[in-house]
Design an enzyme around this catalytic site. Structure first.
Site, mmCIF file in Angstrom:
data_model
loop_
_atom_site.group_PDB
_atom_site.id
_atom_site.type_symbol
_atom_site.label_atom_id
_atom_site.label_comp_id
_atom_site.label_asym_id
_atom_site.label_seq_id
_atom_site.Cartn_x
_atom_site.Cartn_y
_atom_site.Cartn_z
ATOM 1 N N SER A 1 0.853 -1.188 0.000
ATOM 2 C CA SER A 1 0.000 0.000 0.000
ATOM 3 C C SER A 1 0.888 1.237 0.000
ATOM 4 O O SER A 1 2.035 1.187 0.452
ATOM 5 C CB SER A 1 -0.890 0.015 1.250
ATOM 6 O OG SER A 1 -1.528 1.265 1.415
ATOM 7 N N TYR B 1 -1.123 -0.758 10.513
ATOM 8 C CA TYR B 1 -1.317 -1.070 9.099
ATOM 9 C C TYR B 1 -0.125 -0.592 8.274
ATOM 10 O O TYR B 1 0.397 -1.329 7.425
ATOM 11 C CB TYR B 1 -2.607 -0.416 8.604
ATOM 12 C CG TYR B 1 -2.952 -0.729 7.168
ATOM 13 C CD1 TYR B 1 -3.475 -1.975 6.816
ATOM 14 C CD2 TYR B 1 -2.769 0.217 6.159
ATOM 15 C CE1 TYR B 1 -3.805 -2.263 5.498
ATOM 16 C CE2 TYR B 1 -3.090 -0.066 4.846
ATOM 17 C CZ TYR B 1 -3.609 -1.306 4.518
ATOM 18 O OH TYR B 1 -3.920 -1.592 3.206
#
Length: 265
Positions: free
Chosen positions: A145, A158
């Site tokens: 990501s 995350y």
């Protein structure tokens, strides 16, 4: 010729994608199937995978249910694929996201993200690499990501898992040059999925899963290591990310109107 120029084709074997029951994974599975790939699709929900397979042309999506946190299940799926023939393309896409700030930090929630986002990838990589090394060919893509470039607000854990995947992909790509295996990392921005639906802030450059899938599949069909999009958002984050630590933290707080408040929770 560098292995980074290798382009996997449907004629070379099957594709396998984890996290295929929804969001980006589901859209990528369908996109690959429509381009002629036989796709083994993995997620925990067998029913969701059956529904996905029904949408694919000519039975090109084969449900392979399993939990990425279970290494034995991942090995069994790779064995199942190997029985059919070569494995040409692997997209390790399964991941979870829970927003987390310092004031509501939870080790239990963090462990879940580590188990799925990092351990889940390694559980699949272990049997995959054994097969691809024996073949002397193949392409492995890890879905990371843009949140892995540097720490982002609301994403302490995350961001850590996605940064780990980027570093893992980079290190494996060094070995891949000698093994005939291409490694890629996929770094999407905000995509409209169940995961991003929990965010309580405005998400710039949001795109649909189908658009993200097009970017990913197009990227897999070109040489290179990183598949990152949308381009403007990536360039902004990389520019901000080049700032010294203190300036970076200030810039992110200002850009996101960050005040540390938990009123929206």
């Amino acid at each position: 010729m560098s292995v980074m120029t290798h382009i996997a084709r449907p004629s070379q074997g099957s594709a396998w994608i984890t996290g295929a029951s929804g969001g980006i994974g589901r859209a990528v599975a369908l996109k690959l199937a429509r381009k002629g790939w036989t796709v083994f699709a993995t997620a925990r929900s067998e029913d969701d995978l059956k529904t996905l397979a029904e949408e694919a042309p000519d039975g090109r999506i084969i449900p392979a249910p399993g939990d990425v946190t279970n290494p034995d299940e991942m090995t069994a799926i790779v064995d199942q694929i190997k029985e059919r023939g070569p494995l040409a393309l692997v997209i390790l896409n399964a991941g979870v996201y829970t927003p987390m700030r310092a004031v509501d930090f939870s080790a239990e929630t963090a462990r879940k993200m580590f188990r799925v986002n990092l351990e889940g990838v390694t559980n699949a990589l272990d049997p995959v690499l054994k097969v691809l090394i024996a073949q002397g060919a193949g392409h492995v893509a890890l879905t990371a990501s843009v949140a892995g470039y540097r720490g982002l607000p609301d994403a302490a854990v995350y961001s850590a898992t996605k940064a780990g995947l980027i570093a893992m992909g980079e290190a494996l790509a060094m070995d891949g040059e000698d093994l005939g295996i291409r490694f890629s990392v996929i770094c999407p921005g905000f995509v409209e999925t169940d995961a991003t639906a929990v965010n309580g802030f405005e998400m710039p450059f949001m795109m649909k899963p189908e658009e993200a899938a097009t970017r990913i599949v197009d990227g897999l069909e070109k040489p290179g290591f990183e598949i990152a999009f949308p381009t403007r958002f990536v360039l902004i984050l990389k520019a901000i990310g080049a700032l010294p630590n203190r300036a970076y933290i200030w810039a992110q707080r200002k850009a996101t109107n960050w005040d540390g408040s938990t009123a929206d929770r």
